[in-house]
Scaffold this active site. Structure first.
Site, PDB file in Angstrom:
ATOM      1  N   TYR A  10       3.775   7.606  -6.558  1.00  0.00           N
ATOM      2  CA  TYR A  10       3.139   7.196  -5.299  1.00  0.00           C
ATOM      3  C   TYR A  10       4.098   7.372  -4.130  1.00  0.00           C
ATOM      4  O   TYR A  10       3.733   7.910  -3.080  1.00  0.00           O
ATOM      5  CB  TYR A  10       2.687   5.740  -5.392  1.00  0.00           C
ATOM      6  CG  TYR A  10       2.200   5.172  -4.079  1.00  0.00           C
ATOM      7  CD1 TYR A  10       0.974   5.562  -3.546  1.00  0.00           C
ATOM      8  CD2 TYR A  10       2.963   4.253  -3.365  1.00  0.00           C
ATOM      9  CE1 TYR A  10       0.525   5.055  -2.334  1.00  0.00           C
ATOM     10  CE2 TYR A  10       2.521   3.740  -2.152  1.00  0.00           C
ATOM     11  CZ  TYR A  10       1.306   4.151  -1.646  1.00  0.00           C
ATOM     12  OH  TYR A  10       0.872   3.654  -0.436  1.00  0.00           O
ATOM     13  N   VAL A  22       0.746  -4.985   3.289  1.00  0.00           N
ATOM     14  CA  VAL A  22      -0.311  -5.480   4.175  1.00  0.00           C
ATOM     15  C   VAL A  22      -1.271  -6.382   3.398  1.00  0.00           C
ATOM     16  O   VAL A  22      -1.596  -6.127   2.238  1.00  0.00           O
ATOM     17  CB  VAL A  22      -1.081  -4.300   4.800  1.00  0.00           C
ATOM     18  CG1 VAL A  22      -2.090  -4.803   5.828  1.00  0.00           C
ATOM     19  CG2 VAL A  22      -0.110  -3.312   5.445  1.00  0.00           C
ATOM     20  N   SER A  81      -1.021   1.889  -4.956  1.00  0.00           N
ATOM     21  CA  SER A  81      -0.543   1.271  -6.182  1.00  0.00           C
ATOM     22  C   SER A  81       0.488   2.124  -6.914  1.00  0.00           C
ATOM     23  O   SER A  81       0.200   3.235  -7.385  1.00  0.00           O
ATOM     24  CB  SER A  81      -1.685   0.939  -7.152  1.00  0.00           C
ATOM     25  OG  SER A  81      -1.189   0.548  -8.413  1.00  0.00           O
ATOM     26  N   SER A 140       4.127   4.721   4.094  1.00  0.00           N
ATOM     27  CA  SER A 140       4.390   3.590   3.204  1.00  0.00           C
ATOM     28  C   SER A 140       5.868   3.233   3.170  1.00  0.00           C
ATOM     29  O   SER A 140       6.742   4.105   3.211  1.00  0.00           O
ATOM     30  CB  SER A 140       3.919   3.919   1.785  1.00  0.00           C
ATOM     31  OG  SER A 140       4.334   2.923   0.865  1.00  0.00           O
ATOM     32  N   ASP A 147       9.260  -0.800  -9.003  1.00  0.00           N
ATOM     33  CA  ASP A 147       9.281  -1.792  -7.929  1.00  0.00           C
ATOM     34  C   ASP A 147      10.616  -1.776  -7.188  1.00  0.00           C
ATOM     35  O   ASP A 147      11.681  -1.695  -7.803  1.00  0.00           O
ATOM     36  CB  ASP A 147       9.046  -3.199  -8.492  1.00  0.00           C
ATOM     37  CG  ASP A 147       7.592  -3.604  -8.449  1.00  0.00           C
ATOM     38  OD1 ASP A 147       6.773  -2.799  -7.983  1.00  0.00           O
ATOM     39  OD2 ASP A 147       7.274  -4.723  -8.887  1.00  0.00           O
TER      40      ASP A 147
END
Length: 328
Positions: free
Chosen positions: A150, A180, A87, A126, A288
């Site tokens: 992250y 995913v 997250s 990721s 984002d």
């Protein structure tokens, strides 16, 4: 105790969404499976059906504790490292804990795996590593600057894995997961992933809230494609295929608006009223990435990757599972 002639796999974060699916798959293929989890984001109910399986062992422990890591790798052939705090928003709200788990915990697992002389360390990387790179599709050797704490942690994982491969000879393979989804993915909590969260809202006839205008796009990747890549990474005999990273995706691009429409279509089979639920739109979320689309050419060439589930095919399976397991 390790059974004779059986391969033993350690799955860290094995009670989580991806980890529990990996546990189930490899138990069904008659491997020995050890699950290490501290249940911070994973759930015991995800692995409770495995407890009576003689090939399964559950260790409740934390990757931030090196002793737990050393205990878990005893007698292990392969590590599938899934444990992490996911997250982007969580990492923005609490960068210290995200770093502690994702970097210190990752390093602990590398050290324990090196010292135990495990055969190969496969880890969840990721797509967030691509950061502000606008190039599409995303190709493994072209990345930008990270956009969140992250993303930084997941890039640091790749750097540490490379160092351990080059310095200590530990075989590593990183799998850059792209959005995913599938069964066992938790729809609850402040940091729930978008698909299970939207599914639950639509099932309750609540309006899903999209950050932005819904035209941000993602390469939504069904869990079975991820399982295939973990197995290929674990079993490859191609020396040129190890000590590197791969995109794990379907190789297709869908907007959030497309996603919601597909979810409504699939869920309306069970409740036609869902088609009438309106969508809400809000501000874009900090950190984002606007668009994400993976090139899977490297995985196809080096590992023989052949994803079987498009987003649409995966949503059919996922919606069916959520309706049967979560509808009350």
């Amino acid at each position: 105790m390790k059974l004779k002639n059986k391969i033993t796999i350690l799955i860290t974060g094995g009670a989580g969404f991806i980890g529990s699916n990996l546990c189930e798959y490899f138990l069904n293929k008659d491997y020995n499976v050890i699950c290490l989890d501290n249940f911070a984001t994973g759930h015991k109910h995800n692995v409770e059906t495995f407890i009576e399986n003689n090939n399964f062992k559950l260790i409740e422990g934390d990757i931030r504790n090196i002793d737990d890591c050393r205990k878990s790798v005893q007698g292990v052939d392969y590590v599938l490292h899934q444990a992490a705090l996911g997250s982007v928003p969580r990492s923005i709200n609490d960068p210290a804990t995200t770093n502690d788990v994702n970097v210190t915990g990752f390093l602990n697992m590398l050290i324990a795996s090196r010292d135990a002389k495990i055969k190969r360390f496969i880890y969840a990387a990721s797509s967030s590593t691509y950061g502000d790179s606008e190039a599409l599709p995303k190709v493994e050797d072209v990345i930008g600057k990270p956009l969140s704490p992250y993303a930084i942690t997941k890039y640091v994982n790749e750097l540490y894995a490379e160092i351990f491969s080059n310095t200590y000879g530990l075989e590593t393979i990183g799998l850059r997961y792209f959005n995913v989804f599938g069964k066992n993915q938790d729809p609850n909590g402040a940091y729930a992933a978008v698909i299970p969260k939207f599914v639950m809202q639509l099932m309750n006839l609540e309006s899903p809230k999209i950050n932005g205008d819904g035209n941000y796009s993602r390469d939504f990747t069904y869990i079975d494609n991820v399982i295939q890549m973990n197995e290929l990474a674990m079993n490859t005999k191609n020396n040129e295929a190890i000590n590197t990273v791969y995109n794990v995706a379907y190789g297709d691009q869908n907007t959030l608006n497309n996603l919601v429409e597909s979810l409504k279509n699939n869920l309306s089979i069970y409740n036609p009223s869902i088609m009438n639920v309106e969508v809400e739109y809000g501000p874009n979320r900090i950190g984002d990435i606007p668009h994400s689309l993976a090139s899977i050419d490297k995985a196809k060439k080096m590992l023989g990757y052949n994803p079987q589930f498009s987003m649409e095919q995966g949503l059919i399976e996922s919606v069916k599972w959520y309706w049967e397991n979560l509808k009350r």
